[in-house]
Design a protein around this motif. Structure first.
Motif, PDB file in Angstrom:
ATOM      1  N   ALA A   1       0.854  -1.197   0.000  1.00 57.83           N
ATOM      2  CA  ALA A   1       0.000   0.000   0.000  1.00 57.83           C
ATOM      3  C   ALA A   1       0.881   1.235   0.000  1.00 57.83           C
ATOM      4  CB  ALA A   1      -0.899   0.010   1.241  1.00 57.83           C
ATOM      5  N   GLN A   2       0.297   2.331  -0.455  1.00 55.68           N
ATOM      6  CA  GLN A   2       0.977   3.611  -0.337  1.00 55.68           C
ATOM      7  C   GLN A   2      -0.049   4.650   0.081  1.00 55.68           C
ATOM      8  OE1 GLN A   2       2.606   4.265  -4.300  1.00 55.68           O
ATOM      9  NE2 GLN A   2       1.262   5.998  -4.560  1.00 55.68           N
ATOM     10  N   PHE A   3       0.406   5.542   0.925  1.00 55.02           N
ATOM     11  CA  PHE A   3      -0.450   6.592   1.459  1.00 55.02           C
ATOM     12  C   PHE A   3       0.213   7.933   1.203  1.00 55.02           C
ATOM     13  CE2 PHE A   3      -0.965   2.760   4.006  1.00 55.02           C
ATOM     14  CZ  PHE A   3      -2.333   2.538   3.886  1.00 55.02           C
ATOM     15  N   ASP A   4      -0.472   8.800   0.497  1.00 54.88           N
ATOM     16  CA  ASP A   4       0.040  10.146   0.238  1.00 54.88           C
ATOM     17  C   ASP A   4      -0.376  11.010   1.419  1.00 54.88           C
ATOM     18  OD1 ASP A   4       0.704  12.682  -0.612  1.00 54.88           O
ATOM     19  OD2 ASP A   4      -0.107  12.407  -2.631  1.00 54.88           O
ATOM     20  N   LEU A   5       0.463  11.033   2.436  1.00 52.88           N
ATOM     21  CA  LEU A   5       0.149  11.757   3.668  1.00 52.88           C
ATOM     22  C   LEU A   5       0.144  13.263   3.457  1.00 52.88           C
ATOM     23  CD1 LEU A   5       2.357   9.609   6.057  1.00 52.88           C
ATOM     24  CD2 LEU A   5      -0.068   9.340   5.560  1.00 52.88           C
ATOM     25  N   GLY A   6       0.913  13.726   2.487  1.00 54.11           N
ATOM     26  CA  GLY A   6       0.963  15.159   2.217  1.00 54.11           C
ATOM     27  C   GLY A   6      -0.268  15.680   1.508  1.00 54.11           C
ATOM     28  N   ASP A   7      -1.029  14.788   0.868  1.00 55.25           N
ATOM     29  CA  ASP A   7      -2.182  15.222   0.078  1.00 55.25           C
ATOM     30  C   ASP A   7      -3.170  16.051   0.890  1.00 55.25           C
ATOM     31  OD1 ASP A   7      -3.903  15.244  -2.306  1.00 55.25           O
ATOM     32  OD2 ASP A   7      -5.170  13.892  -1.138  1.00 55.25           O
ATOM     33  N   ILE A   8      -3.547  15.563   2.052  1.00 57.46           N
ATOM     34  CA  ILE A   8      -4.526  16.294   2.852  1.00 57.46           C
ATOM     35  C   ILE A   8      -3.954  17.619   3.346  1.00 57.46           C
ATOM     36  CG2 ILE A   8      -4.020  15.202   5.074  1.00 57.46           C
ATOM     37  CD1 ILE A   8      -7.144  15.135   5.457  1.00 57.46           C
ATOM     38  N   LEU A   9      -2.659  17.625   3.647  1.00 54.14           N
ATOM     39  CA  LEU A   9      -2.014  18.868   4.072  1.00 54.14           C
ATOM     40  C   LEU A   9      -1.950  19.876   2.923  1.00 54.14           C
ATOM     41  CD1 LEU A   9       0.855  17.289   6.177  1.00 54.14           C
ATOM     42  CD2 LEU A   9      -1.138  18.518   7.051  1.00 54.14           C
ATOM     43  N   ARG A  10      -1.661  19.392   1.723  1.00 55.80           N
ATOM     44  CA  ARG A  10      -1.615  20.278   0.554  1.00 55.80           C
ATOM     45  C   ARG A  10      -3.005  20.837   0.256  1.00 55.80           C
ATOM     46  NH1 ARG A  10       1.546  15.975  -1.193  1.00 55.80           N
ATOM     47  NH2 ARG A  10      -0.081  15.254  -2.634  1.00 55.80           N
ATOM     48  N   ARG A  11      -4.005  20.009   0.395  1.00 53.05           N
ATOM     49  CA  ARG A  11      -5.381  20.474   0.152  1.00 53.05           C
ATOM     50  C   ARG A  11      -5.784  21.551   1.155  1.00 53.05           C
ATOM     51  NH1 ARG A  11      -8.748  16.475  -2.862  1.00 53.05           N
ATOM     52  NH2 ARG A  11      -7.311  14.872  -3.556  1.00 53.05           N
ATOM     53  N   GLU A  12      -5.387  21.349   2.403  1.00 54.51           N
ATOM     54  CA  GLU A  12      -5.721  22.318   3.447  1.00 54.51           C
ATOM     55  C   GLU A  12      -5.056  23.663   3.174  1.00 54.51           C
ATOM     56  OE1 GLU A  12      -5.665  22.349   8.255  1.00 54.51           O
ATOM     57  OE2 GLU A  12      -3.744  21.925   7.277  1.00 54.51           O
ATOM     58  N   SER A  13      -3.793  23.629   2.749  1.00 51.06           N
ATOM     59  CA  SER A  13      -3.036  24.872   2.589  1.00 51.06           C
ATOM     60  C   SER A  13      -3.144  25.474   1.190  1.00 51.06           C
ATOM     61  CB  SER A  13      -1.555  24.619   2.902  1.00 51.06           C
ATOM     62  OG  SER A  13      -0.981  23.798   1.897  1.00 51.06           O
ATOM     63  N   GLY A  14      -3.569  24.647   0.218  1.00 45.85           N
ATOM     64  CA  GLY A  14      -3.604  25.119  -1.161  1.00 45.85           C
ATOM     65  C   GLY A  14      -2.222  25.221  -1.775  1.00 45.85           C
ATOM     66  N   SER A  15      -1.246  24.619  -1.140  1.00 46.48           N
ATOM     67  CA  SER A  15       0.150  24.680  -1.565  1.00 46.48           C
ATOM     68  C   SER A  15       0.533  23.392  -2.278  1.00 46.48           C
ATOM     69  CB  SER A  15       1.025  24.868  -0.317  1.00 46.48           C
ATOM     70  OG  SER A  15       2.379  24.767  -0.641  1.00 46.48           O
TER      71      SER A  15
END
Length: 164
Positions: free
Chosen positions: A68-82
């Motif tokens: 499995a792979q989990f893009d942990l940064g995805d939710i953080l990027r969505r929150e910040s728009g960065s």
């Protein structure tokens, strides 16, 4: 109720290579079977030999596969728009290796398959892995520790290769 303290050693290094290059190097070295199909095939086997053949087909050149792979940064990027942070957790292993550890230390099943964390920071791309030997050390099984050491060597060598 029992609570045991397990001290974990973390292997970590920093690469000057781009994030995508480190991730691509890692993924090119491990098998990437269709995991749903893989588990369907393993459940359908009727002997250990058949199961081992299915597992071996799913392994990459390192005798490991991606579960499995989990893009942990995805939710953080969505929150910040960065576009940052970039953080990915890769769950990798080999059921035949896991079997050997669990045979001697059932609790090894809570540590395997293992996690590799790749994250991008201002000083470079960090690659981290919690060593299996340290997880199993408190259980005192020399057989499981030998398997864990070999797994640790396999993964740390792969991470060095991907980061350099």
């Amino acid at each position: 109720m029992t609570i045991a303290k397990v001290e974990v050693e973390r292997f970590s290094l920093t690469s000057s290579k781009p994030f995508d290059a480190v991730v691509a190097a890692f993924k090119s070295a491990v098998g990437q079977p269709d995991i749903v199909q893989f588990f369907k095939e393993t459940r359908a086997t009727s002997s250990f030999e058949d199961l081992a053949r299915v597992v071996e087909r799913g392994l990459g050149r390192t005798d490991l596969m991606l579960f499995a792979q989990f893009d942990l940064g995805d939710i953080l990027r969505r929150e910040s728009g960065s576009n940052t942070p970039r953080i990915i957790r890769l769950v990798v292993g080999n059921p035949l290796i896991m079997k050997e550890m669990v045979k001697h230390v059932p609790d090894a099943g809570s540590y395997a398959p293992v996690t590799v964390l790749i994250d991008e920071r201002p000083d470079g791309v960090h690659v981290s892995y919690d060593k299996m030997e340290s997880c199993l050390l408190p259980y005192g099984s020399s057989e499981a520790l030998a398997v864990a050491r070999a797994l640790d060597e396999k993964i740390t060598n792969l991470l060095r290769e991907c980061a350099s």
